[in-house]
Design a protein around this motif. Structure first.
Motif, mmCIF file in Angstrom:
data_model
loop_
_atom_site.group_PDB
_atom_site.id
_atom_site.type_symbol
_atom_site.label_atom_id
_atom_site.label_comp_id
_atom_site.label_asym_id
_atom_site.label_seq_id
_atom_site.Cartn_x
_atom_site.Cartn_y
_atom_site.Cartn_z
ATOM 1 N N SER A 50 0.835 -1.193 0.000
ATOM 2 C CA SER A 50 0.000 0.000 0.000
ATOM 3 C C SER A 50 0.875 1.250 0.000
ATOM 4 O O SER A 50 1.953 1.274 0.572
ATOM 5 C CB SER A 50 -0.946 0.001 1.194
ATOM 6 O OG SER A 50 -0.231 -0.126 2.390
ATOM 7 N N ASN A 51 0.383 2.276 -0.676
ATOM 8 C CA ASN A 51 1.064 3.561 -0.753
ATOM 9 C C ASN A 51 0.090 4.625 -0.250
ATOM 10 O O ASN A 51 -0.844 5.006 -0.955
ATOM 11 C CB ASN A 51 1.493 3.859 -2.188
ATOM 12 C CG ASN A 51 2.292 5.131 -2.309
ATOM 13 O OD1 ASN A 51 2.073 6.098 -1.582
ATOM 14 N ND2 ASN A 51 3.215 5.148 -3.242
ATOM 15 N N ARG A 52 0.303 5.068 0.975
ATOM 16 C CA ARG A 52 -0.612 6.034 1.586
ATOM 17 C C ARG A 52 -0.590 7.383 0.874
ATOM 18 O O ARG A 52 -1.622 8.030 0.746
ATOM 19 C CB ARG A 52 -0.268 6.230 3.055
ATOM 20 C CG ARG A 52 -0.565 5.009 3.882
ATOM 21 C CD ARG A 52 -0.194 5.235 5.327
ATOM 22 N NE ARG A 52 -0.419 4.031 6.084
ATOM 23 C CZ ARG A 52 -0.856 4.032 7.328
ATOM 24 N NH1 ARG A 52 -1.072 5.162 7.947
ATOM 25 N NH2 ARG A 52 -1.045 2.900 7.948
ATOM 26 N N ALA A 53 0.554 7.799 0.416
ATOM 27 C CA ALA A 53 0.674 9.102 -0.242
ATOM 28 C C ALA A 53 -0.130 9.143 -1.540
ATOM 29 O O ALA A 53 -0.821 10.120 -1.826
ATOM 30 C CB ALA A 53 2.131 9.420 -0.518
ATOM 31 N N ASP A 54 -0.041 8.070 -2.327
ATOM 32 C CA ASP A 54 -0.751 8.011 -3.611
ATOM 33 C C ASP A 54 -2.166 7.446 -3.480
ATOM 34 O O ASP A 54 -2.916 7.443 -4.453
ATOM 35 C CB ASP A 54 0.023 7.143 -4.609
ATOM 36 C CG ASP A 54 1.325 7.777 -5.043
ATOM 37 O OD1 ASP A 54 1.493 8.990 -4.860
ATOM 38 O OD2 ASP A 54 2.171 7.040 -5.578
ATOM 39 N N ARG A 55 -2.492 6.895 -2.296
ATOM 40 C CA ARG A 55 -3.801 6.294 -2.036
ATOM 41 C C ARG A 55 -4.053 5.109 -2.985
ATOM 42 O O ARG A 55 -5.130 4.947 -3.542
ATOM 43 C CB ARG A 55 -4.932 7.309 -2.148
ATOM 44 C CG ARG A 55 -4.761 8.575 -1.333
ATOM 45 C CD ARG A 55 -4.814 8.389 0.168
ATOM 46 N NE ARG A 55 -6.109 7.867 0.581
ATOM 47 C CZ ARG A 55 -6.301 7.142 1.677
ATOM 48 N NH1 ARG A 55 -5.295 6.868 2.464
ATOM 49 N NH2 ARG A 55 -7.484 6.703 1.987
ATOM 50 N N THR A 56 -3.005 4.263 -3.138
ATOM 51 C CA THR A 56 -3.136 3.090 -4.006
ATOM 52 C C THR A 56 -2.616 1.853 -3.290
ATOM 53 O O THR A 56 -1.876 1.943 -2.314
ATOM 54 C CB THR A 56 -2.316 3.258 -5.307
ATOM 55 O OG1 THR A 56 -0.944 3.465 -4.983
ATOM 56 C CG2 THR A 56 -2.848 4.392 -6.163
#
Length: 63
Positions: A50-56
């Motif tokens: 998961s990538n919290r910054a990109d919301r993906t």
């Protein structure tokens, strides 16, 4: 703004080794469940990140 949703299960089934696909973070629970289930059924390995910054959430087929 309407986005075209990506069907999770068919997308994961069509993946080849080394392929990487991004899904919206809102689908995280479904994506991880499908990756786990298909991994067992199809004798494959999927890795999720998961990538919290990109919301993906990224799914990579490793085996």
């Amino acid at each position: 703004m309407a986005e075209n949703p990506i069907a999770i299960r068919p997308t994961l089934q069509a993946m080849e080794k080394g392929d990487k696909v991004l899904f919206p973070i809102a689908k995280m629970k479904s994506v991880r469940a499908q990756a786990s289930e298909l991994g067992v059924i199809l004798n494959r390995r999927y890795q999720t990140k998961s990538n919290r910054a990109d919301r993906t959430i990224a799914v990579t087929r490793t085996e």
